[in-house]
Design a protein around this motif. Sequence first.
Motif, PDB file in Angstrom:
ATOM      1  N   ARG A   3     -21.972  69.921 -29.097  1.00 44.67           N
ATOM      2  CA  ARG A   3     -21.291  69.196 -28.242  1.00 44.67           C
ATOM      3  C   ARG A   3     -21.266  67.843 -28.596  1.00 44.67           C
ATOM      4  N   VAL A   4     -19.976  67.217 -28.886  1.00 41.14           N
ATOM      5  CA  VAL A   4     -19.691  65.687 -28.895  1.00 41.14           C
ATOM      6  C   VAL A   4     -19.091  65.174 -27.519  1.00 41.14           C
ATOM      7  N   LEU A   5     -19.701  64.006 -27.104  1.00 41.01           N
ATOM      8  CA  LEU A   5     -19.202  63.454 -25.873  1.00 41.01           C
ATOM      9  C   LEU A   5     -18.164  62.220 -26.163  1.00 41.01           C
ATOM     10  N   ASP A  54     -16.505  67.244 -25.392  1.00 43.59           N
ATOM     11  CA  ASP A  54     -16.157  66.824 -23.993  1.00 43.59           C
ATOM     12  C   ASP A  54     -15.747  65.438 -23.581  1.00 43.59           C
ATOM     13  N   THR A 111     -24.800  61.688 -21.934  1.00 39.87           N
ATOM     14  CA  THR A 111     -25.405  61.801 -23.372  1.00 39.87           C
ATOM     15  C   THR A 111     -26.526  62.866 -23.477  1.00 39.87           C
ATOM     16  N   THR A 115     -27.096  65.735 -22.547  1.00 33.93           N
ATOM     17  CA  THR A 115     -26.885  67.100 -22.717  1.00 33.93           C
ATOM     18  C   THR A 115     -25.714  67.208 -24.054  1.00 33.93           C
ATOM     19  N   ARG A 116     -25.577  66.110 -24.754  1.00 31.77           N
ATOM     20  CA  ARG A 116     -24.630  66.169 -25.878  1.00 31.77           C
ATOM     21  C   ARG A 116     -25.562  65.914 -26.962  1.00 31.77           C
ATOM     22  N   ASP A 117     -25.204  66.117 -28.369  1.00 30.64           N
ATOM     23  CA  ASP A 117     -25.579  65.792 -29.462  1.00 30.64           C
ATOM     24  C   ASP A 117     -25.252  64.508 -29.888  1.00 30.64           C
ATOM     25  N   THR A 132     -22.454  61.030 -29.054  1.00 27.39           N
ATOM     26  CA  THR A 132     -21.613  60.395 -28.277  1.00 27.39           C
ATOM     27  C   THR A 132     -20.849  59.410 -29.224  1.00 27.39           C
ATOM     28  N   SER A 139     -29.960  60.236 -27.496  1.00 26.59           N
ATOM     29  CA  SER A 139     -29.216  61.186 -28.762  1.00 26.59           C
ATOM     30  C   SER A 139     -28.292  60.077 -29.319  1.00 26.59           C
TER      31      SER A 139
END
Length: 308
Positions: free
Chosen positions: A169-171, A199, A251, A253-255, A257, A285
């Motif tokens: 996942r990318v924020l 996201d 961030t 819960t994302r790999d 950002t 992250s």
Amino acid sequence: MASNENSLHETATVESMPESRYRLAVALEDPRPVEQLLRTALDIARYNDGEILIISVITKQRTSPFSLFTDEFIKREFSGDRREILDRALSIAEGSEVPIRGRLLVSHDVSRAIEQAITQFDCDAVLLGWSDRHRSDTVFGRNVDRVVTSAPCDILVEKIGVTAGGVERVLLPAGPGPNTELAATVARAIALSNDAGIDVLRLVATDATDKERTAAKQLVEDLTRTLEPLADVEQIVRETDAVPSAIVEATATRDVTVLGATDRDWTQRLVVGPTPEKVGRDAQSTVIVTKRGGRLQSRISHWLRRLG
């Protein structure tokens, strides 16, 4: 006799590099972040059908006897870890089908040498590593701050030391302006390379008006359209009165950002704006901060080369 203050030396070439290609410079001064920055660079270069130019600088102090040596002698006798950096980067890129070459620079001024190389080789963007040293007088460190404020191309600054083991996942925090547009391009490149989702997050104040909430939703929808044809894109509009803290929380819960710089006043003290700076410092992250190049040189020169 010593040679000119800034001298460029080609150390290796994987393959010839057509002038019309998108070119991403990667400035490397420490062996530790080579793998991390090269992974990002390869994702971006591959997405743009481009190439990578690795830059590393040997510092020649003006007041040291070292400055009496010629640049060629310094390069031959004292390159040491700098040549190791270039060789490791070339090794990592081997088999990626992304053209890459390295340049070893000798200079009294690291930031100026990087800027001159960017100009000389007509780079569309530069990727810099940021190690958080908690210094009050700089944001990313003196040399990186100087490049961010004055380099005539797109700027990407990646926090060093926190590397995602894999990217699912990318924020992408959403904001108006060209810096977020660049962040979206980088996020898309990373997502496509890693088969990851994105996201898109827009934060609004808890007392926002209906008009402001509608505008926030529209901004997220517009940014999402620029990410097509990615299928896995989630749109999020959330209320908060503490924007930096809310992004830092997201961030977790994302790999990765990727967020655009927020300030338009590019002074030494306002390099990217308080929100990206805080997110970069506090997130656990990977964080990449983007800034669109001054005078739109990178975008214009890229398309002119393609048309030519």
